[in-house]
Design a protein around this motif. Structure first.
Motif, PDB file in Angstrom:
ATOM      1  N   ASN A  78      43.411  27.036  39.936  1.00 35.17           N
ATOM      2  CA  ASN A  78      43.143  28.438  40.257  1.00 35.17           C
ATOM      3  C   ASN A  78      42.352  29.045  39.096  1.00 35.17           C
ATOM      4  N   MET A  79      42.146  30.349  39.084  1.00 38.91           N
ATOM      5  CA  MET A  79      41.296  30.953  38.065  1.00 38.91           C
ATOM      6  C   MET A  79      42.065  31.384  36.812  1.00 38.91           C
ATOM      7  N   GLY A  80      43.328  30.972  36.720  1.00 39.28           N
ATOM      8  CA  GLY A  80      44.103  31.331  35.533  1.00 39.28           C
ATOM      9  C   GLY A  80      43.661  30.484  34.344  1.00 39.28           C
ATOM     10  N   VAL A  81      43.557  31.103  33.170  1.00 45.31           N
ATOM     11  CA  VAL A  81      43.083  30.360  31.999  1.00 45.31           C
ATOM     12  C   VAL A  81      43.987  29.158  31.655  1.00 45.31           C
ATOM     13  N   PRO A  82      45.323  29.287  31.727  1.00 46.13           N
ATOM     14  CA  PRO A  82      46.161  28.118  31.412  1.00 46.13           C
ATOM     15  C   PRO A  82      45.848  26.926  32.317  1.00 46.13           C
ATOM     16  N   SER A  83      45.645  27.212  33.607  1.00 43.03           N
ATOM     17  CA  SER A  83      45.361  26.143  34.548  1.00 43.03           C
ATOM     18  C   SER A  83      43.974  25.545  34.282  1.00 43.03           C
TER      19      SER A  83
ATOM     20  N   VAL B 148      37.812  25.310  42.858  1.00 39.96           N
ATOM     21  CA  VAL B 148      38.501  26.461  42.279  1.00 39.96           C
ATOM     22  C   VAL B 148      39.092  27.239  43.443  1.00 39.96           C
ATOM     23  N   ASN B 149      40.413  27.305  43.468  1.00 38.69           N
ATOM     24  CA  ASN B 149      41.110  27.918  44.606  1.00 38.69           C
ATOM     25  C   ASN B 149      41.532  29.340  44.254  1.00 38.69           C
ATOM     26  N   GLN B 150      41.810  30.105  45.292  1.00 39.82           N
ATOM     27  CA  GLN B 150      42.262  31.495  45.164  1.00 39.82           C
ATOM     28  C   GLN B 150      41.260  32.292  44.325  1.00 39.82           C
ATOM     29  N   VAL B 151      39.972  32.044  44.594  1.00 36.47           N
ATOM     30  CA  VAL B 151      38.920  32.760  43.861  1.00 36.47           C
ATOM     31  C   VAL B 151      39.075  34.258  44.111  1.00 36.47           C
ATOM     32  N   ASP B 152      39.058  34.986  43.015  1.00 33.49           N
ATOM     33  CA  ASP B 152      39.356  36.411  43.076  1.00 33.49           C
ATOM     34  C   ASP B 152      38.367  37.124  42.162  1.00 33.49           C
ATOM     35  N   LYS B 153      37.632  38.067  42.762  1.00 32.44           N
ATOM     36  CA  LYS B 153      36.612  38.784  41.968  1.00 32.44           C
ATOM     37  C   LYS B 153      37.250  39.605  40.863  1.00 32.44           C
ATOM     38  N   ASN B 154      38.531  39.921  41.019  1.00 29.23           N
ATOM     39  CA  ASN B 154      39.187  40.778  40.018  1.00 29.23           C
ATOM     40  C   ASN B 154      39.889  39.983  38.932  1.00 29.23           C
ATOM     41  N   SER B 155      39.564  38.689  38.817  1.00 31.11           N
ATOM     42  CA  SER B 155      40.280  37.880  37.829  1.00 31.11           C
ATOM     43  C   SER B 155      39.754  38.109  36.414  1.00 31.11           C
ATOM     44  N   GLY B 156      38.610  38.766  36.297  1.00 31.14           N
ATOM     45  CA  GLY B 156      38.034  38.967  34.969  1.00 31.14           C
ATOM     46  C   GLY B 156      37.163  37.796  34.533  1.00 31.14           C
ATOM     47  N   LEU B 157      37.123  36.722  35.346  1.00 28.31           N
ATOM     48  CA  LEU B 157      36.289  35.560  35.015  1.00 28.31           C
ATOM     49  C   LEU B 157      35.258  35.346  36.116  1.00 28.31           C
ATOM     50  N   THR B 158      34.076  34.868  35.718  1.00 32.03           N
ATOM     51  CA  THR B 158      33.089  34.465  36.722  1.00 32.03           C
ATOM     52  C   THR B 158      33.169  32.943  36.851  1.00 32.03           C
ATOM     53  N   ILE B 159      32.462  32.414  37.864  1.00 26.68           N
ATOM     54  CA  ILE B 159      32.468  30.955  38.035  1.00 26.68           C
ATOM     55  C   ILE B 159      31.797  30.284  36.825  1.00 26.68           C
TER      56      ILE B 159
ATOM     57  N   ASP C 248      32.057  31.306  33.750  1.00 29.12           N
ATOM     58  CA  ASP C 248      33.116  31.238  32.723  1.00 29.12           C
ATOM     59  C   ASP C 248      34.033  30.041  33.010  1.00 29.12           C
ATOM     60  N   VAL C 249      34.387  29.915  34.306  1.00 26.24           N
ATOM     61  CA  VAL C 249      35.284  28.826  34.710  1.00 26.24           C
ATOM     62  C   VAL C 249      34.669  27.483  34.318  1.00 26.24           C
ATOM     63  N   GLU C 250      33.365  27.328  34.608  1.00 24.58           N
ATOM     64  CA  GLU C 250      32.690  26.053  34.316  1.00 24.58           C
ATOM     65  C   GLU C 250      32.680  25.772  32.816  1.00 24.58           C
ATOM     66  N   LYS C 251      32.523  26.856  32.031  1.00 24.51           N
ATOM     67  CA  LYS C 251      32.527  26.684  30.574  1.00 24.51           C
ATOM     68  C   LYS C 251      33.901  26.195  30.117  1.00 24.51           C
ATOM     69  N   ILE C 252      34.968  26.810  30.664  1.00 16.98           N
ATOM     70  CA  ILE C 252      36.311  26.433  30.211  1.00 16.98           C
ATOM     71  C   ILE C 252      36.655  25.001  30.617  1.00 16.98           C
TER      72      ILE C 252
ATOM     73  N   GLY D 188      34.570  22.663  31.405  1.00 17.47           N
ATOM     74  CA  GLY D 188      33.569  21.718  30.915  1.00 17.47           C
ATOM     75  C   GLY D 188      32.967  20.875  32.030  1.00 17.47           C
ATOM     76  N   ALA D 189      32.926  21.411  33.255  1.00 19.53           N
ATOM     77  CA  ALA D 189      32.358  20.667  34.380  1.00 19.53           C
ATOM     78  C   ALA D 189      31.909  21.658  35.450  1.00 19.53           C
ATOM     79  N   PRO D 190      30.916  21.254  36.265  1.00 17.87           N
ATOM     80  CA  PRO D 190      30.486  22.171  37.329  1.00 17.87           C
ATOM     81  C   PRO D 190      31.540  22.311  38.432  1.00 17.87           C
ATOM     82  N   VAL D 191      31.587  23.510  39.016  1.00 24.21           N
ATOM     83  CA  VAL D 191      32.502  23.764  40.140  1.00 24.21           C
ATOM     84  C   VAL D 191      31.780  23.381  41.427  1.00 24.21           C
ATOM     85  N   ASP D 192      32.417  22.555  42.265  1.00 21.75           N
ATOM     86  CA  ASP D 192      31.772  22.133  43.509  1.00 21.75           C
ATOM     87  C   ASP D 192      32.103  23.056  44.672  1.00 21.75           C
ATOM     88  N   ILE D 193      33.340  23.537  44.724  1.00 18.98           N
ATOM     89  CA  ILE D 193      33.767  24.349  45.867  1.00 18.98           C
ATOM     90  C   ILE D 193      34.529  25.575  45.360  1.00 18.98           C
TER      91      ILE D 193
END
Ligand SMILES: Nc1ncnc2c1ncn2[C@@H]1O[C@H](COP(=O)(O)OP(=O)(O)O)[C@@H](O)[C@H]1O
Ligand SMILES: [Mg+2]
Length: 394
Positions: free
Chosen positions: A281-286, A311-322, A324-328, A330-335
């Protein structure tokens, strides 16, 4: 008030029937208010749409306004609304929407009505195991996540359902979440045998192995999880690996739902698959845990040939963009799979989401995972949908 357990077709059917029979009725649909659902709401003759999460205050306010409107338009009298709402749930006429399982055994309690002498005809199963053509490359797909609750089971079930449209009855879904597997619950199946039987010595025989599987009406088989966490613990990693290998010699696709984290069972599973679907999900720990998982698998040389990052449960209000997610991770997001209340509704109804709510954006995201694994999956989709629905109403 209709819903929210009703899907589009059911809601539409009820609205049409009710407005024809009872033009004076006030109709409210209880369902999420999302822009992509507006057009189907527009097609219905409704008075209002109410969010399932609405407070009591909002709900009562809406009912009051609807009552005033019905009175003002001569559809009702003031005294129709005098009596307090004293109905108990049990008093309400109830239309069951519970799924009917195809192989349900006749209830012995029903036999009395026909007399005990009468033979009860048991329908033969309408499915068979299609033989694999020699030389067919079979695929095994593990669905993994570093933590629980990310959507592994949801994705595994719907992946199997989607692949079964391509290869009917040549798909097996293995519930290898050995302690807390819940696939048969989410699919309203009553398994007679479980993974414990499937890894037993007797099941070395292919025919015996097949008897440990539970069939689903959507054209796939399930290896049910162990009946208790203790029994699940007794399934050795090597036995799980052996099971996957044996299933791959019979089925075109083997989908495996795993225990969260990179325990021995999951590592051994990854060693025996062609594809892995990583869910976070979009949580930083995960997200951090996913990165660690990728690094570890690469170091161990266990990263399967085909990797799909969801990346599941994508939420615009998570404070992260995709990005950012890819940076954390270290790989591209496919879905990107959006958050949707249809996921829980489908699971509570015991029906795969992609067949329960075809228009749902989370269902569409899962279809794109199916497409990555079986590029031939799409063209027949609408035909299969229609056929399934007409079978159901028979
Ligand atoms: N995209 C989504 N939108 C809303 N709820 C979801 C979504 N994906 C999963 N869920 C819900 O999250 C919970 C955990 O999902 P599940 O598939 O059981 O995860 P896991 O198998 O990884 O523990 C379930 O209640 C499920 O209905
Ligand atoms: Mg699960």
């Amino acid at each position: 008030m209709l819903g929210p357990v009703l899907n589009y077709e059911e809601t539409r059917g009820l609205v049409d029937a009710l407005t024809t029979k009872h033009p004076n009725l006030g109709l409210i649909v209880v369902r999420e208010q999302r822009s992509d659902l507006e057009d189907w709401v527009d097609e219905l003759s409704l008075h209002a749409v109410l969010n399932p999460d609405a407070t009591d205050e909002t709900t009562v306010g809406l009912l009051d306004r609807l009552a005033s409107w019905l009175i003002a338009h001569g559809h009702a009298e003031t005294h129709d609304f005098d009596a307090p709402l004293a109905l108990e749930i049990d008093d309400l006429p109830f239309v069951s929407t519970a799924p009917v399982t195809q192989e349900a055994a006749p209830d012995p309690a029903d036999e009395g009505a026909f007399g005990t002498d009468q033979e009860v005809e048991i329908e033969a199963p309408t499915w068979e195991f299609p033989p694999l053509e020699a030389g067919t490359a079979t695929e095994a797909i593990a669905v993994v996540a570093p933590k629980g609750g990310q959507g592994k089971t949801t994705i595994a079930i719907n992946l199997a359902t989607g692949l079964a449209e391509v290869a009917p009855n040549s798909v097996v879904l293995v519930d290898a979440d050995l302690q807390f597997g819940d696939i048969t619950v989410a699919l309203a199946l009553q398994p007679e045998k479980t993974i414990v039987d499937a890894v037993a010595d007797a099941a070395i025989d292919e025919l015996v192995l097949k008897t440990t599987l539970t069939h689903h009406v959507d054209g796939f088989f399930v290896v049910a999880s162990a009946p208790s966490p203790e029994l699940g613990d007794q399934v050795a990693p090597a036995a799980l690996a052996e099971l996957i290998t044996r299933l791959r010699s019979t089925f075109r696709y083997v989908v495996i739902d795993t225990t969260p984290g990179l325990g021995e069972h999951t590592l051994v599973t990854l060693e025996h698959v062609t594809d892995a679907v990583f869910v976070t999900n979009m949580g930083v720990p995960s997200l951090r845990a996913t990165r660690t998982e990728f690094e570890l698998l690469t170091k161990l040389g266990l990263m399967p040939g085909n990797r799909h990052v969801v990346v599941n449960q994508v939420d615009k209000n998570s404070g992260l963009t995709i990005k950012d997610v890819e940076k954390i991770i270290g790989a591209p997001v496919d879905i990107e799979m959006p958050k949707s209340s249809a996921v829980l509704l489908a699971s509570n109804r015991g029906v795969p989401l992609i067949h329960d709510d075809v228009r749902d954006p989370a269902a569409k995201a899962i279809r794109s995972i199916v497409l990555r694994i079986a590029p031939e999956a799409f063209p027949k989709r609408s035909k299969i949908q229609r056929r399934r629905r007409s079978n159901e109403s028979e």
